[in-house]
Design a protein around this motif. Structure first.
Motif, mmCIF file in Angstrom:
data_model
loop_
_atom_site.group_PDB
_atom_site.id
_atom_site.type_symbol
_atom_site.label_atom_id
_atom_site.label_comp_id
_atom_site.label_asym_id
_atom_site.label_seq_id
_atom_site.Cartn_x
_atom_site.Cartn_y
_atom_site.Cartn_z
ATOM 1 N N UNK A 133 97.139 -32.573 -89.676
ATOM 2 C CA UNK A 133 98.737 -31.583 -90.934
ATOM 3 C C UNK A 133 99.212 -32.268 -91.865
ATOM 4 N N UNK A 134 99.136 -33.039 -91.576
ATOM 5 C CA UNK A 134 99.707 -33.454 -93.292
ATOM 6 C C UNK A 134 99.153 -33.145 -94.275
ATOM 7 N N UNK A 135 97.965 -33.907 -93.977
ATOM 8 C CA UNK A 135 96.940 -33.227 -94.972
ATOM 9 C C UNK A 135 96.856 -31.465 -95.523
ATOM 10 N N UNK B 197 105.631 -43.984 -90.835
ATOM 11 C CA UNK B 197 104.255 -43.295 -90.837
ATOM 12 C C UNK B 197 104.231 -41.900 -91.901
ATOM 13 N N UNK B 198 104.610 -40.976 -91.891
ATOM 14 C CA UNK B 198 104.203 -39.814 -92.528
ATOM 15 C C UNK B 198 104.280 -39.766 -93.887
ATOM 16 N N UNK B 199 105.969 -40.361 -94.363
ATOM 17 C CA UNK B 199 106.267 -40.489 -95.924
ATOM 18 C C UNK B 199 106.323 -41.825 -96.246
ATOM 19 N N UNK C 231 101.255 -45.633 -97.958
ATOM 20 C CA UNK C 231 100.400 -45.288 -98.923
ATOM 21 C C UNK C 231 99.515 -44.350 -98.030
ATOM 22 N N UNK C 232 98.727 -44.712 -96.931
ATOM 23 C CA UNK C 232 97.359 -43.541 -96.784
ATOM 24 C C UNK C 232 97.797 -42.459 -96.248
ATOM 25 N N UNK C 233 98.926 -41.816 -96.088
ATOM 26 C CA UNK C 233 99.411 -40.528 -96.023
ATOM 27 C C UNK C 233 99.353 -39.396 -96.296
ATOM 28 N N UNK C 234 98.494 -38.617 -96.495
ATOM 29 C CA UNK C 234 99.063 -37.896 -97.557
ATOM 30 C C UNK C 234 99.852 -37.184 -97.719
#
Length: 361
Positions: free
Chosen positions: A165-167, A193-195, A198-201
């Motif tokens: 979803x984030x991608x 977690x989302x923003x 660093x591994x979050x898109x």
């Protein structure tokens, strides 16, 4: 009505949100806004704020509600199907927009359309989320509007599904001009977690924030007095003071108390016990996805007042009959923080959740 337990959708029913409402309204109307985060503790009115603002402004929106835990791609695509169908029913009078959306979605593999009903496949031929967003962007452009995509309790989309979803949102953020995304959820969950990961898109994308707050003692009393005045129910001031002291300014619990008290004349103790039972079921749902026994023990220890790291670790080891690494304890506590169950001081953010934790088996 102030005591209506459903999320609010009219400004007249929204209490003490003037600053947040005006801030969110400004952001929605700003053509440069692409991503908005509405954060705060559970039951502090995030959903009501977002829905009220979107309905009052009359802007088209798709609400993706993930307050229920999403465990599979099938579950995710079922939620997306329901969200799109709710959107279509809501905007049927806006024929230009709906016609554009239906035409655009009909071009995507894995999208079934029957009349005004949409179904999304979730297997190998499922539509990519990037495709869905691209076609929604195209339809919005053709209709001359900006479309809001609001994801409620966004932090519950974790793991590979969350990354998917984030991608897609990151791609839309970079390349699509007619979509605005609102992510609502707990402060730690959304931001770390989302923003902030660093591994979050979505890491590194600029975003605007709106934060919901607890009510002060006086505003909590004012809310209850106004609510009971609306339903013509008289409640003793001593009881109101007692309620405000026990519910700590969390408007969702104050609303639950007001609603329960006004329709059934039940006593305060019964209402609080019912609220604790509701919170306990929420905890059970949360625990069903995790190493349940360890989380249960830690929650019960925290609820009993044990917060010092060494004592917490030794007591947990005593329960488990084996050594527990610092990393394991750290990960459990961080998960509880990300879901706004506890704060940085390991205190419960919600007095009802604290009482419910004492009742875990």
């Amino acid at each position: 009505m102030l005591f209506d337990p459903k999320p609010k959708t009219r400004k007249v029913d929204l209490f003490n949100f003037e600053k947040e409402f005006n801030r969110l309204s400004y952001l929605i109307n700003d053509p440069l806004t692409r991503l908005i985060v509405v954060k705060g503790l559970r039951r502090t009115g995030k959903t009501s704020l977002v829905l009220t603002l979107l309905n009052e402004l009359g802007v088209p929106y798709v609400l993706i509600d993930v307050r229920e835990f999403v465990r599979s791609r099938r579950g995710l695509y079922s939620i997306l199907s329901r969200s799109l169908n709710s959107f279509i029913r809501r905007y049927l009078p806006s024929k230009a927009l709906i016609n554009s959306v239906m035409k655009a979605l009909s071009n995507i593999r894995g999208v079934g359309i029957s009349g005004l009903e949409i179904s999304l496949s979730w297997g190998k031929n499922r539509p990519l989320l990037t495709e869905l967003f691209r076609e929604l962007d195209r339809a919005s452009h053709d209709a001359g509007v900006r479309l809001i995509i609001a994801i409620d309790e966004a932090q519950r989309l974790g793991g590979p599904l969350g990354i998917e979803v984030w991608d897609a949102i990151a791609h839309a953020y970079d390349f699509l001009d007619n979509l605005v995304f609102i992510l609502s959820g707990s402060e730690m969950g959304v931001l770390s977690l989302i923003l902030g990961n660093p591994r979050s898109p979505l890491f590194g994308r600029a975003y605007a924030e709106v934060t919901t707050q607890r009510l002060s003692h006086e505003r909590s009393l004012e809310f209850l007095r106004l609510g009971f005045s609306e339903v013509n129910v008289k409640v003793d001031e001593d009881e109101l003071e007692n309620v405000v002291g026990r519910l700590d300014g969390i408007i969702g619990w104050l609303t639950y108390y007001g609603y329960s008290r006004s329709i059934g004349s039940r006593d305060l103790g019964t209402i609080i016990n019912d609220a604790v039972d509701m919170a306990k079921q929420e905890l059970e749902n949360f625990l069903s996805l995790r190493a349940s026994r360890r989380y249960r023990v830690i929650l019960k220890l925290l609820a009993s007042g044990i917060r010092e790291w060494g004592l917490l670790k030794r007591t947990l080891e005593s329960y488990e009959g084996s050594q527990v690494s610092d990393r394991v304890l750290h990960d459990v506590l961080m998960t509880l923080k990300r879901h706004s169950i506890i704060d940085d001081s390991l205190e419960f953010t919600d007095p009802i959740i604290k009482e419910a934790s004492k009742k875990l088996y």
